[in-house]
Motif scaffolding. Structure first.
Motif, PDB file in Angstrom:
ATOM      1  N   GLY A 145       0.787  -1.228   0.000  1.00 18.46           N
ATOM      2  CA  GLY A 145       0.000   0.000   0.000  1.00 18.46           C
ATOM      3  C   GLY A 145       0.816   1.274   0.000  1.00 18.46           C
ATOM      4  N   ARG A 146       2.095   1.195   0.393  1.00 15.25           N
ATOM      5  CA  ARG A 146       2.901   2.423   0.427  1.00 15.25           C
ATOM      6  C   ARG A 146       3.414   2.803  -0.962  1.00 15.25           C
ATOM      7  NH1 ARG A 146       8.367   2.027   3.446  1.00 15.25           N
ATOM      8  NH2 ARG A 146       9.079   1.382   1.368  1.00 15.25           N
ATOM      9  N   GLY A 147       3.948   1.839  -1.691  1.00  8.31           N
ATOM     10  CA  GLY A 147       4.517   2.122  -3.007  1.00  8.31           C
ATOM     11  C   GLY A 147       3.656   1.591  -4.137  1.00  8.31           C
ATOM     12  N   ASN A 148       4.027   1.946  -5.339  1.00 12.29           N
ATOM     13  CA  ASN A 148       3.306   1.521  -6.540  1.00 12.29           C
ATOM     14  C   ASN A 148       4.223   0.833  -7.543  1.00 12.29           C
ATOM     15  OD1 ASN A 148       0.852   2.763  -5.791  1.00 12.29           O
ATOM     16  ND2 ASN A 148       1.358   4.675  -6.871  1.00 12.29           N
ATOM     17  N   GLY A 149       3.786  -0.298  -8.078  1.00 11.31           N
ATOM     18  CA  GLY A 149       4.217  -0.707  -9.402  1.00 11.31           C
ATOM     19  C   GLY A 149       3.268  -0.022 -10.381  1.00 11.31           C
ATOM     20  N   TYR A 150       3.591  -0.057 -11.667  1.00  9.51           N
ATOM     21  CA  TYR A 150       2.720   0.606 -12.641  1.00  9.51           C
ATOM     22  C   TYR A 150       2.560  -0.248 -13.888  1.00  9.51           C
ATOM     23  CZ  TYR A 150       3.483   4.913  -9.947  1.00  9.51           C
ATOM     24  OH  TYR A 150       3.540   5.857  -8.951  1.00  9.51           O
ATOM     25  N   VAL A 151       1.355  -0.188 -14.465  1.00  6.18           N
ATOM     26  CA  VAL A 151       1.134  -0.649 -15.831  1.00  6.18           C
ATOM     27  C   VAL A 151       0.804   0.578 -16.665  1.00  6.18           C
ATOM     28  CG1 VAL A 151      -0.364  -1.951 -17.386  1.00  6.18           C
ATOM     29  CG2 VAL A 151       0.404  -2.984 -15.253  1.00  6.18           C
ATOM     30  N   VAL A 152       1.557   0.787 -17.728  1.00 10.14           N
ATOM     31  CA  VAL A 152       1.348   1.903 -18.640  1.00 10.14           C
ATOM     32  C   VAL A 152       0.877   1.331 -19.981  1.00 10.14           C
ATOM     33  CG1 VAL A 152       2.409   3.843 -19.859  1.00 10.14           C
ATOM     34  CG2 VAL A 152       3.078   3.321 -17.494  1.00 10.14           C
ATOM     35  N   GLU A 153      -0.270   1.801 -20.437  1.00 17.20           N
ATOM     36  CA  GLU A 153      -0.812   1.365 -21.720  1.00 17.20           C
ATOM     37  C   GLU A 153      -0.657   2.499 -22.727  1.00 17.20           C
ATOM     38  OE1 GLU A 153      -4.686  -0.698 -21.419  1.00 17.20           O
ATOM     39  OE2 GLU A 153      -4.417  -0.536 -19.231  1.00 17.20           O
ATOM     40  N   MET A 154       0.079   2.228 -23.804  1.00 20.80           N
ATOM     41  CA  MET A 154       0.277   3.215 -24.856  1.00 20.80           C
ATOM     42  C   MET A 154       0.521   2.486 -26.172  1.00 20.80           C
ATOM     43  SD  MET A 154       4.221   4.545 -24.197  1.00 20.80           S
ATOM     44  CE  MET A 154       3.830   5.517 -22.759  1.00 20.80           C
ATOM     45  N   GLY A 155       0.047   3.055 -27.254  1.00 22.78           N
ATOM     46  CA  GLY A 155       0.286   2.467 -28.559  1.00 22.78           C
ATOM     47  C   GLY A 155      -0.205   1.048 -28.700  1.00 22.78           C
ATOM     48  N   GLY A 156      -1.251   0.690 -27.949  1.00 29.55           N
ATOM     49  CA  GLY A 156      -1.764  -0.667 -27.999  1.00 29.55           C
ATOM     50  C   GLY A 156      -0.919  -1.677 -27.249  1.00 29.55           C
ATOM     51  N   LYS A 157       0.058  -1.220 -26.459  1.00 27.73           N
ATOM     52  CA  LYS A 157       0.934  -2.096 -25.691  1.00 27.73           C
ATOM     53  C   LYS A 157       0.771  -1.822 -24.197  1.00 27.73           C
ATOM     54  CE  LYS A 157       2.869  -3.821 -29.400  1.00 27.73           C
ATOM     55  NZ  LYS A 157       2.678  -5.245 -29.798  1.00 27.73           N
ATOM     56  N   LYS A 158       1.069  -2.848 -23.394  1.00 27.03           N
ATOM     57  CA  LYS A 158       1.058  -2.717 -21.942  1.00 27.03           C
ATOM     58  C   LYS A 158       2.469  -2.935 -21.405  1.00 27.03           C
ATOM     59  CE  LYS A 158      -3.676  -4.265 -20.924  1.00 27.03           C
ATOM     60  NZ  LYS A 158      -4.475  -5.247 -20.148  1.00 27.03           N
ATOM     61  N   LEU A 159       2.969  -1.929 -20.682  1.00 28.00           N
ATOM     62  CA  LEU A 159       4.291  -1.995 -20.069  1.00 28.00           C
ATOM     63  C   LEU A 159       4.124  -2.056 -18.556  1.00 28.00           C
ATOM     64  CD1 LEU A 159       4.603  -0.453 -22.884  1.00 28.00           C
ATOM     65  CD2 LEU A 159       6.728   0.434 -21.940  1.00 28.00           C
ATOM     66  N   TYR A 160       4.820  -2.986 -17.927  1.00 28.44           N
ATOM     67  CA  TYR A 160       4.742  -3.168 -16.478  1.00 28.44           C
ATOM     68  C   TYR A 160       6.084  -2.832 -15.838  1.00 28.44           C
ATOM     69  CZ  TYR A 160       4.757  -5.798 -12.033  1.00 28.44           C
ATOM     70  OH  TYR A 160       4.874  -6.172 -10.711  1.00 28.44           O
ATOM     71  N   PHE A 161       6.047  -1.969 -14.814  1.00 35.42           N
ATOM     72  CA  PHE A 161       7.224  -1.607 -14.032  1.00 35.42           C
ATOM     73  C   PHE A 161       6.988  -2.105 -12.613  1.00 35.42           C
ATOM     74  CE2 PHE A 161       6.380   1.557 -17.305  1.00 35.42           C
ATOM     75  CZ  PHE A 161       7.556   1.511 -18.041  1.00 35.42           C
ATOM     76  N   SER A 162       7.806  -3.056 -12.173  1.00 40.70           N
ATOM     77  CA  SER A 162       7.495  -3.754 -10.923  1.00 40.70           C
ATOM     78  C   SER A 162       7.699  -2.905  -9.684  1.00 40.70           C
ATOM     79  CB  SER A 162       8.336  -5.024 -10.813  1.00 40.70           C
ATOM     80  OG  SER A 162       9.688  -4.717 -10.514  1.00 40.70           O
ATOM     81  N   GLY A 163       8.623  -1.922  -9.734  1.00 38.13           N
ATOM     82  CA  GLY A 163       9.025  -1.283  -8.492  1.00 38.13           C
ATOM     83  C   GLY A 163       9.699  -2.310  -7.595  1.00 38.13           C
ATOM     84  N   ASP A 164       9.779  -2.026  -6.292  1.00 33.59           N
ATOM     85  CA  ASP A 164      10.428  -2.929  -5.328  1.00 33.59           C
ATOM     86  C   ASP A 164       9.395  -3.909  -4.791  1.00 33.59           C
ATOM     87  OD1 ASP A 164      12.746  -1.559  -5.685  1.00 33.59           O
ATOM     88  OD2 ASP A 164      12.971  -0.910  -3.608  1.00 33.59           O
ATOM     89  N   THR A 165       9.471  -5.134  -5.236  1.00 30.47           N
ATOM     90  CA  THR A 165       8.460  -6.100  -4.836  1.00 30.47           C
ATOM     91  C   THR A 165       9.033  -7.499  -4.815  1.00 30.47           C
ATOM     92  OG1 THR A 165       6.162  -6.795  -5.261  1.00 30.47           O
ATOM     93  CG2 THR A 165       7.601  -6.562  -7.173  1.00 30.47           C
ATOM     94  N   GLU A 166       8.281  -8.406  -4.248  1.00 32.84           N
ATOM     95  CA  GLU A 166       8.588  -9.824  -4.393  1.00 32.84           C
ATOM     96  C   GLU A 166       7.570 -10.422  -5.364  1.00 32.84           C
ATOM     97  OE1 GLU A 166      10.128 -12.116  -1.089  1.00 32.84           O
ATOM     98  OE2 GLU A 166      10.277 -10.275   0.099  1.00 32.84           O
ATOM     99  N   ASP A 167       7.573 -11.735  -5.467  1.00 35.88           N
ATOM    100  CA  ASP A 167       6.723 -12.404  -6.457  1.00 35.88           C
ATOM    101  C   ASP A 167       5.290 -12.529  -5.932  1.00 35.88           C
ATOM    102  OD1 ASP A 167       7.864 -14.099  -4.507  1.00 35.88           O
ATOM    103  OD2 ASP A 167       7.536 -15.887  -5.750  1.00 35.88           O
ATOM    104  N   ILE A 168       4.665 -11.390  -5.794  1.00 36.57           N
ATOM    105  CA  ILE A 168       3.345 -11.294  -5.175  1.00 36.57           C
ATOM    106  C   ILE A 168       2.253 -11.827  -6.107  1.00 36.57           C
ATOM    107  CG2 ILE A 168       4.028  -9.372  -3.690  1.00 36.57           C
ATOM    108  CD1 ILE A 168       2.805  -7.463  -5.729  1.00 36.57           C
ATOM    109  N   ALA A 169       1.123 -12.137  -5.521  1.00 40.54           N
ATOM    110  CA  ALA A 169       0.004 -12.689  -6.298  1.00 40.54           C
ATOM    111  C   ALA A 169      -0.454 -11.718  -7.379  1.00 40.54           C
ATOM    112  CB  ALA A 169      -1.159 -13.019  -5.358  1.00 40.54           C
ATOM    113  N   GLU A 170      -0.405 -10.421  -7.072  1.00 42.03           N
ATOM    114  CA  GLU A 170      -0.858  -9.428  -8.040  1.00 42.03           C
ATOM    115  C   GLU A 170       0.029  -9.405  -9.291  1.00 42.03           C
ATOM    116  OE1 GLU A 170      -2.031  -7.845  -3.929  1.00 42.03           O
ATOM    117  OE2 GLU A 170      -0.356  -8.955  -4.816  1.00 42.03           O
ATOM    118  N   MET A 171       1.315  -9.684  -9.123  1.00 44.83           N
ATOM    119  CA  MET A 171       2.196  -9.775 -10.282  1.00 44.83           C
ATOM    120  C   MET A 171       1.911 -11.047 -11.072  1.00 44.83           C
ATOM    121  SD  MET A 171       6.344 -10.252 -10.548  1.00 44.83           S
ATOM    122  CE  MET A 171       6.799  -8.782  -9.639  1.00 44.83           C
ATOM    123  N   ARG A 172       1.804 -12.143 -10.374  1.00 44.34           N
ATOM    124  CA  ARG A 172       1.569 -13.416 -11.050  1.00 44.34           C
ATOM    125  C   ARG A 172       0.251 -13.430 -11.825  1.00 44.34           C
ATOM    126  NH1 ARG A 172       4.857 -17.674  -9.573  1.00 44.34           N
ATOM    127  NH2 ARG A 172       6.332 -17.253  -7.879  1.00 44.34           N
TER     128      ARG A 172
END
Length: 246
Positions: A145-172
């Motif tokens: 809840g403190r930090g954010n990863g991000y998904v950026v959608e542009m040009g019909g593509k989705k880019l994911y930036f994990s930030g500082d995380t472990e292999d959390i369910a939301e990533m999987r």
């Protein structure tokens, strides 16, 4: 003479984007800078992710229209680097914990996103995702809840930036990711086995290991690539130089 003029015209473009991701009406240019820092450009929109390492690393880049900051730590919210960049016309997107630390009136706007929230900017959609350590504890370096990863959608593509995380369910559970930037540095985030396992679950078309310097030096990204290639051969692993001083 015509050939020489052609070369002169294209050199700045080629020097800007190390990698090109085909997208609608052009390509998305990706330039690694340092650690978890990169520049993304598409159709006149320039995005900086977690500017860190000093303004010198951004020489030759277009000024940012948009800056994403994932967390409060100095390799993500680095005020010295931000102060050295021309960001008076830039919009900053950040979690509340970062926004509280930003100086007032230095940027065009500061947009606060909590986990799960999204906003639109110049044709791009930005969604904030959780990023946190496992197991969740009161003294976690990265509490949920403190930090954010991000998904950026542009040009019909989705880019994911994990930030500082472990292999959390939301990533999987991510779906339809075209390009992923995934961290792996102990003891702060996860090891290469965790990262490879998560990537093999959500299967981005392309993955870049980034943010892979920990207390014991650089993580073994070649091992990460081998593990992903074995478990999910359809995923393209791109190894790039995020630590030019090494």
């Amino acid at each position: 003479m015509k050939k020489l003029l052609c070369l002169l015209f294209w050199v700045p473009f080629l020097s800007f984007g190390q990698d090109q991701i085909p997208a609608q009406n052009g390509s998305i240019a990706i330039q690694p800078i340092l650690h978890g820092t990169l520049v993304v450009s598409y159709q006149g929109l320039t995005l900086y992710v977690d500017p860190y390492g000093g303004a010198k690393g951004f020489e030759g880049q277009q000024a940012a229209d948009l800056v994403l900051i994932t967390d409060i730590h100095g390799d993500h919210h680095n005020q010295e680097t931000l102060d050295g960049l021309e960001l008076s016309q830039a919009t900053i997107i950040a979690p509340q914990a970062v926004a509280e630390k930003l100086p007032k009136d230095k940027y065009k706007a500061v947009v606060v996103l909590a986990n799960g929230a999204s906003t639109d900017f110049s044709g791009a959609k930005i969604t904030a995702l959780p990023m946190y350590n496992l197991p969740e504890t009161a003294d976690s370096r990265h509490p949920k809840g403190r930090g954010n990863g991000y998904v950026v959608e542009m040009g019909g593509k989705k880019l994911y930036f994990s930030g500082d995380t472990e292999d959390i369910a939301e990533m999987r559970a991510l779906k339809g990711i075209d390009v992923a930037f995934v961290c792996m540095n102990l003891p702060y985030t996860m090891d290469v086995e965790q990262a490879a396992s998560a990537v093999s679950d959500f299967k981005p078309k392309v993955v870049y290991p980034y943010h892979y310097r920990g207390t014991e030096g650089l993580s073994d990204v070649e091992k990460f690539k081998t593990l992903v290639n074995a478990a999910a051969p359809e995923v393209e692993v791109r190894l790039r130089n995020w630590y030019p001083e090494n």
